[in-house]
Design a protein around this motif. Structure first.
Motif, PDB file in Angstrom:
ATOM      1  N   ALA A 195     -17.979   7.587  13.999  1.00 39.25           N
ATOM      2  CA  ALA A 195     -18.785   8.044  12.859  1.00 39.25           C
ATOM      3  C   ALA A 195     -19.391   9.393  13.236  1.00 39.25           C
ATOM      4  O   ALA A 195     -19.863   9.579  14.362  1.00 39.25           O
ATOM      5  CB  ALA A 195     -19.910   7.052  12.567  1.00 39.25           C
ATOM      6  N   ARG A 196     -19.346  10.341  12.290  1.00 38.65           N
ATOM      7  CA  ARG A 196     -19.997  11.635  12.511  1.00 38.65           C
ATOM      8  C   ARG A 196     -20.943  11.913  11.353  1.00 38.65           C
ATOM      9  O   ARG A 196     -20.582  11.727  10.191  1.00 38.65           O
ATOM     10  CB  ARG A 196     -18.967  12.755  12.643  1.00 38.65           C
ATOM     11  N   GLY A 197     -22.162  12.310  11.704  1.00 40.94           N
ATOM     12  CA  GLY A 197     -23.175  12.607  10.693  1.00 40.94           C
ATOM     13  C   GLY A 197     -23.181  14.079  10.306  1.00 40.94           C
ATOM     14  O   GLY A 197     -22.488  14.907  10.909  1.00 40.94           O
ATOM     15  N   HIS A 198     -23.989  14.411   9.300  1.00 41.99           N
ATOM     16  CA  HIS A 198     -24.111  15.796   8.829  1.00 41.99           C
ATOM     17  C   HIS A 198     -24.575  16.742   9.922  1.00 41.99           C
ATOM     18  O   HIS A 198     -24.249  17.920   9.927  1.00 41.99           O
ATOM     19  CB  HIS A 198     -25.148  15.868   7.701  1.00 41.99           C
ATOM     20  N   SER A 201     -24.030  14.669  14.892  1.00 36.32           N
ATOM     21  CA  SER A 201     -24.184  13.541  15.816  1.00 36.32           C
ATOM     22  C   SER A 201     -22.992  12.595  15.640  1.00 36.32           C
ATOM     23  O   SER A 201     -22.417  12.509  14.544  1.00 36.32           O
ATOM     24  CB  SER A 201     -25.493  12.794  15.539  1.00 36.32           C
ATOM     25  N   MET A 202     -22.631  11.921  16.732  1.00 38.49           N
ATOM     26  CA  MET A 202     -21.463  11.032  16.659  1.00 38.49           C
ATOM     27  C   MET A 202     -21.719   9.734  17.420  1.00 38.49           C
ATOM     28  O   MET A 202     -22.391   9.747  18.448  1.00 38.49           O
ATOM     29  CB  MET A 202     -20.245  11.699  17.295  1.00 38.49           C
ATOM     30  N   VAL A 203     -21.179   8.650  16.900  1.00 40.65           N
ATOM     31  CA  VAL A 203     -21.101   7.412  17.681  1.00 40.65           C
ATOM     32  C   VAL A 203     -19.674   6.892  17.512  1.00 40.65           C
ATOM     33  O   VAL A 203     -19.072   7.056  16.452  1.00 40.65           O
ATOM     34  CB  VAL A 203     -22.094   6.303  17.234  1.00 40.65           C
ATOM     35  N   SER A 204     -19.141   6.283  18.581  1.00 33.92           N
ATOM     36  CA  SER A 204     -17.840   5.645  18.410  1.00 33.92           C
ATOM     37  C   SER A 204     -17.893   4.242  18.989  1.00 33.92           C
ATOM     38  O   SER A 204     -18.707   3.945  19.859  1.00 33.92           O
ATOM     39  CB  SER A 204     -16.714   6.480  19.021  1.00 33.92           C
ATOM     40  N   TYR A 205     -17.035   3.396  18.467  1.00 36.24           N
ATOM     41  CA  TYR A 205     -17.013   1.985  18.857  1.00 36.24           C
ATOM     42  C   TYR A 205     -16.122   1.787  20.085  1.00 36.24           C
ATOM     43  O   TYR A 205     -15.173   2.550  20.287  1.00 36.24           O
ATOM     44  CB  TYR A 205     -16.475   1.131  17.698  1.00 36.24           C
ATOM     45  N   SER A 286     -22.114  -1.976  11.565  1.00 34.23           N
ATOM     46  CA  SER A 286     -20.666  -2.025  11.285  1.00 34.23           C
ATOM     47  C   SER A 286     -20.128  -0.638  10.934  1.00 34.23           C
ATOM     48  O   SER A 286     -20.884   0.286  10.624  1.00 34.23           O
ATOM     49  CB  SER A 286     -20.394  -2.969  10.111  1.00 34.23           C
ATOM     50  N   GLN A 287     -18.794  -0.531  10.931  1.00 34.24           N
ATOM     51  CA  GLN A 287     -18.177   0.740  10.508  1.00 34.24           C
ATOM     52  C   GLN A 287     -18.559   1.061   9.061  1.00 34.24           C
ATOM     53  O   GLN A 287     -18.724   2.231   8.698  1.00 34.24           O
ATOM     54  CB  GLN A 287     -16.658   0.689  10.653  1.00 34.24           C
ATOM     55  N   PHE A 288     -18.711   0.036   8.239  1.00 34.72           N
ATOM     56  CA  PHE A 288     -19.042   0.270   6.825  1.00 34.72           C
ATOM     57  C   PHE A 288     -20.473   0.815   6.715  1.00 34.72           C
ATOM     58  O   PHE A 288     -20.739   1.764   5.983  1.00 34.72           O
ATOM     59  CB  PHE A 288     -18.874  -1.031   6.029  1.00 34.72           C
ATOM     60  N   GLU A 289     -21.385   0.171   7.466  1.00 35.86           N
ATOM     61  CA  GLU A 289     -22.770   0.647   7.462  1.00 35.86           C
ATOM     62  C   GLU A 289     -22.835   2.080   7.990  1.00 35.86           C
ATOM     63  O   GLU A 289     -23.524   2.933   7.420  1.00 35.86           O
ATOM     64  CB  GLU A 289     -23.636  -0.280   8.327  1.00 35.86           C
ATOM     65  N   ASN A 290     -22.108   2.359   9.065  1.00 33.27           N
ATOM     66  CA  ASN A 290     -22.178   3.711   9.634  1.00 33.27           C
ATOM     67  C   ASN A 290     -21.554   4.751   8.705  1.00 33.27           C
ATOM     68  O   ASN A 290     -21.993   5.905   8.676  1.00 33.27           O
ATOM     69  CB  ASN A 290     -21.541   3.749  11.028  1.00 33.27           C
TER      70      ASN A 290
END
Ligand code: AMP
Length: 357
Positions: A195-198, A201-205, A286-290
């Motif tokens: 997931a990457r934000g505006h 920032s990034m998080v990955s599973y 979850s991926q959907f939430e992120n």
């Protein structure tokens, strides 16, 4: 971007199960969702706040959607670019249409990965039988011929065991523009869901080991075996470079082959992904939430596992007949997508099992 306050409306292009689970995640965070899809049976519409059944190309419908929605996203990558670009001229659309354009064309996708330092199978773009035969002399056999566009779940591709099969393969894919790909010898398949934000920032599973049956994902399991775990960092770094290069906002999925020489990029999906369904119960967020967090400008959520081991099994066709059995299993979470007919090969639901090691 400023944070989109709860109560805002998220538009979703596409009416399938990914839209359904996105709409549920959005509702949990206090957002409304509006689904646009042409399908008579939209399983996303069942969980969304509102639904328009219409063709994606109607300007009247798109104008209405832009008026109604504060941000728009999509749940499948084969959507035509034109309506997405039109919407993007009126309302923020994430991920940006540029990511779709790359992902929709296997040659653009591979060329892009090659330019940012990822490893792909050797490939050539081919538009005629003569080009296919020439490509086979360079790449060799075995190889795989894949249509440039509209391939998914193993559709639109054919294996070529030796050069003598070129003509039959060219016929089999309908003589369409394609790429010829060298056959990769791999021990495992895995995916990076990031997931990457505006704000960049990034998080990955943690990466699941993905096992396919008849070209369709059957099982995703975590923690992944050592062959994948050892390639996680390189694959996640590449996925991060892709997201940065595209100024990407939302969930991006990249699929990889684990080989003795490191991860080989197979393909990317500019969306939430089947190999990430385990994150609903198997990860803190979850991926959907992120995805919803990212497109609404919220901080990204924790991608850590919630159990020592997690397994996601797809329920395909009449696998759904096992529902009662699955409901009786400790640690099992059943998800059904609300589809009426369990046709062979159709994704009807999935089950996530949280396990002790
Ligand atoms: P794709 O539609 O590109 O994801 O391909 C579907 C499946 O075919 C993959 O999950 C792999 O199991 C297999 N496959 C695709 N490309 C290759 C390749 N270049 N070498 C070996 N197997 C492949």
């Amino acid at each position: 971007m400023t944070l989109l306050p709860p109560g805002s409306t998220i538009g979703i292009l596409g009416g399938g199960q990914l839209g359904r689970m996105l709409a549920s995640a959005a509702a949990e965070l206090g957002y409304r969702t509006h689904v646009l899809a042409p399908d008579a049976e939209s399983v996303a519409a069942q969980t969304a706040s509102s639904f328009t059944r219409a063709d994606y190309h109607s300007r009247i419908v798109l104008d209405e959607m832009a008026e109604l929605c504060d941000v728009v996203t999509y749940e499948f990558e084969n959507i035509a670019i034109d309506p997405v670009a039109y919407l993007a001229s009126k309302v923020p659309v994430h991920p940006a249409p540029a990511a779709l354009e790359i992902a929709q064309d296997r040659a653009s996708e591979k060329a892009f990965i090659d330019t940012i330092g990822g490893r792909t199978a050797p490939w050539r773009r081919v538009t005629s039988i003569a080009e296919l035969q020439a490509a086979l002399t360079v790449i060799g056999a075995p190889a795989i011929l894949k249509t440039l566009r509209l391939g998914y779940d193993g559709k639109g591709q054919v294996r070529i065991a030796d050069a003598g099969e070129a003509e039959a393969a060219w016929e089999a894919i309908g003589q369409q523009p394609a790429i010829l790909e060298g056959f990769v010898t791999f021990s495992h398949e895995f995916s990076i869901i990031l997931a990457r934000g505006h704000d960049g920032s990034m998080v990955s599973y943690p990466p699941p080991w993905n096992q396919h049956k008849d070209g369709i994902l059957a099982l995703s399991t975590l923690p992944a075996p050592a062959e994948i775990a050892g390639q996680w960092a390189v694959a996640a770094a590449l996925t991060g470079r892709i997201a940065d290069a595209l100024g990407y906002v939302g969930i991006l999925t990249c699929e990889f082959f684990a080989t003795v020489d490191g991860p080989v990029f197979n393909e990317m999906a500019p969306r939430v992904h089947n190999s990430g369904h385990w994150t609903i119960e198997g990860a803190v967020a979850s991926q959907f939430e992120n995805h919803i967090r990212a497109i609404c400008g919220l901080p990204l959520g924790d991608s850590a596992l919630t159990a020592p081991a997690v397994e996601m099994e797809n329920l395909i066709g009449n696998d759904v007949d096992r529902c009662a059995e699955i409901l009786a299993e400790p640690g099992a979470h059943l998800h059904l997508y609300g589809k009426a007919n369990a046709r062979p090969g159709r994704k009807m639901g999935h089950v996530t099992r949280l396990k002790r090691l």
